[in-house]
Scaffold this motif. Structure first.
Motif, short mmCIF file in Angstrom:
data_model
loop_
_atom_site.label_atom_id
_atom_site.label_comp_id
_atom_site.label_asym_id
_atom_site.label_seq_id
_atom_site.Cartn_x
_atom_site.Cartn_y
_atom_site.Cartn_z
N LYS A 81 40.49 -24.07 24.23
CA LYS A 81 42.04 -24.89 24.80
C LYS A 81 43.03 -23.88 24.84
CE LYS A 81 40.69 -29.36 22.62
NZ LYS A 81 41.08 -30.54 22.05
N ILE A 82 43.78 -24.05 25.92
CA ILE A 82 45.18 -23.14 26.17
C ILE A 82 46.01 -23.55 25.08
CG2 ILE A 82 46.78 -22.27 27.70
CD1 ILE A 82 44.69 -23.03 29.94
N ILE A 83 46.53 -22.45 24.60
CA ILE A 83 47.40 -22.48 23.39
C ILE A 83 48.74 -21.86 23.72
CG2 ILE A 83 45.98 -23.38 21.64
CD1 ILE A 83 46.35 -20.53 20.53
N GLY A 84 48.77 -20.89 24.70
CA GLY A 84 49.98 -20.15 25.28
C GLY A 84 49.50 -19.44 26.61
N GLN B 211 55.09 -19.35 27.15
CA GLN B 211 55.10 -20.84 26.40
C GLN B 211 53.99 -20.71 25.56
OE1 GLN B 211 55.13 -23.84 29.56
NE2 GLN B 211 56.87 -22.91 30.47
N ILE B 212 54.20 -21.33 24.19
CA ILE B 212 53.31 -21.48 23.06
C ILE B 212 53.35 -23.02 22.79
CG2 ILE B 212 52.89 -20.66 20.89
CD1 ILE B 212 52.46 -18.47 22.50
N HIS B 213 52.23 -23.42 22.46
CA HIS B 213 51.99 -24.72 22.27
C HIS B 213 52.61 -24.96 20.58
CE1 HIS B 213 50.11 -28.54 20.51
NE2 HIS B 213 49.69 -28.74 21.66
N PRO B 214 53.51 -25.99 20.41
CA PRO B 214 54.13 -26.07 19.12
C PRO B 214 53.14 -26.00 18.09
CG PRO B 214 54.79 -27.75 20.81
CD PRO B 214 53.77 -27.09 21.31
N ASP B 215 52.07 -26.27 18.12
CA ASP B 215 51.34 -26.14 16.82
C ASP B 215 50.84 -24.77 16.48
OD1 ASP B 215 51.37 -29.09 16.66
OD2 ASP B 215 49.25 -29.46 17.42
N PHE B 216 51.06 -23.89 17.35
CA PHE B 216 50.74 -22.45 16.95
C PHE B 216 52.07 -21.55 17.19
CE2 PHE B 216 47.09 -24.49 18.67
CZ PHE B 216 46.08 -24.15 17.95
N MET B 217 53.16 -22.19 17.00
CA MET B 217 54.46 -21.14 16.87
C MET B 217 54.41 -20.76 15.68
SD MET B 217 57.35 -23.45 19.07
CE MET B 217 57.18 -23.69 20.81
N ASN B 218 55.18 -19.44 15.68
CA ASN B 218 55.61 -18.88 14.20
C ASN B 218 54.50 -18.36 13.71
OD1 ASN B 218 58.50 -19.71 14.54
ND2 ASN B 218 57.95 -21.41 13.85
N LYS B 219 53.52 -18.02 14.55
CA LYS B 219 52.07 -17.20 13.78
C LYS B 219 52.16 -16.05 14.45
CE LYS B 219 50.08 -21.68 13.21
NZ LYS B 219 49.56 -22.20 12.31
N GLY B 220 53.13 -15.28 15.05
CA GLY B 220 52.96 -13.93 15.51
C GLY B 220 52.35 -13.89 17.01
N LYS C 275 52.18 -11.02 20.63
CA LYS C 275 51.01 -10.63 21.20
C LYS C 275 50.82 -11.00 22.70
CE LYS C 275 48.84 -10.56 16.91
NZ LYS C 275 47.58 -10.99 15.94
N LEU C 276 51.11 -12.23 22.85
CA LEU C 276 50.98 -12.74 24.26
C LEU C 276 51.96 -11.64 25.49
CD1 LEU C 276 49.47 -14.73 26.07
CD2 LEU C 276 51.15 -16.28 25.55
N PHE C 277 53.14 -11.62 24.76
CA PHE C 277 54.22 -10.85 25.53
C PHE C 277 53.72 -9.51 25.82
CE2 PHE C 277 58.54 -9.31 26.52
CZ PHE C 277 58.72 -10.34 27.71
N GLY C 278 53.21 -8.91 24.81
CA GLY C 278 52.68 -7.48 24.90
C GLY C 278 51.61 -7.49 25.98
N ALA C 279 50.46 -8.41 26.17
CA ALA C 279 49.48 -8.23 26.99
C ALA C 279 50.27 -8.62 28.46
CB ALA C 279 48.43 -9.41 26.72
N MET C 280 51.30 -9.25 28.47
CA MET C 280 51.79 -9.74 30.00
C MET C 280 52.53 -8.49 30.27
SD MET C 280 55.08 -10.31 31.45
CE MET C 280 56.08 -10.53 29.92
N ILE C 281 53.25 -7.58 29.45
CA ILE C 281 53.88 -6.35 29.71
C ILE C 281 52.65 -5.41 30.00
CG2 ILE C 281 54.96 -4.35 28.55
CD1 ILE C 281 56.71 -6.43 27.20
N ASN C 282 51.46 -5.41 29.39
CA ASN C 282 50.65 -4.34 29.80
C ASN C 282 49.97 -4.71 31.31
OD1 ASN C 282 50.63 -2.78 27.44
ND2 ASN C 282 49.12 -3.84 26.34
#
Length: 65
Positions: free
Chosen positions: A18-21, A35-44, A48-55
Motif C-alpha cells: 500500500k502506498i503510504i507516501g 505527502q505521507i499518510h497520517p498513520d506513518f507521520m513522525n517516523k522519519g 528519506k522520501l525527500f532524499g530519494a526525490m532529490i537523488n
C-alpha cells in the motif's frame, strides 16, 4: 508545497503493498511536493522520501529545486 498531480515524476513509499507516501518534482519552477499518510507521520519517512526525490532529480539533471 505543490500537488503530486503536477509532478514530472514520483518517488513512492510502500508498506505491505500500500502506498503510504509519495514525493515528486514538477512545474516550471521544479516545485517539490511530499505527502505521507497520517498513520506513518513522525517516523522519519518524509526525510528519506525527500532524499530519494532529490537523488532522482539529480539523475534527471534538474538544474535546481
Amino acid at each position: 508545497m505543490g500537488s503530486l498531480e503536477n509532478c514530472d515524476f514520483l518517488v513512492i513509499l510502500e508498506n505491505n503493498d500500500k502506498i503510504i507516501g509519495a514525493s515528486g518534482v514538477g512545474g516550471l519552477l521544479h516545485v517539490p511536493s511530499l505527502q505521507i499518510h497520517p498513520d506513518f507521520m513522525n517516523k522519519g519517512l518524509g526525510g528519506k522520501l525527500f532524499g530519494a526525490m532529490i537523488n532522482e532529480a539529480k539523475k534527471r539533471k534538474y538544474p535546481y529545486l
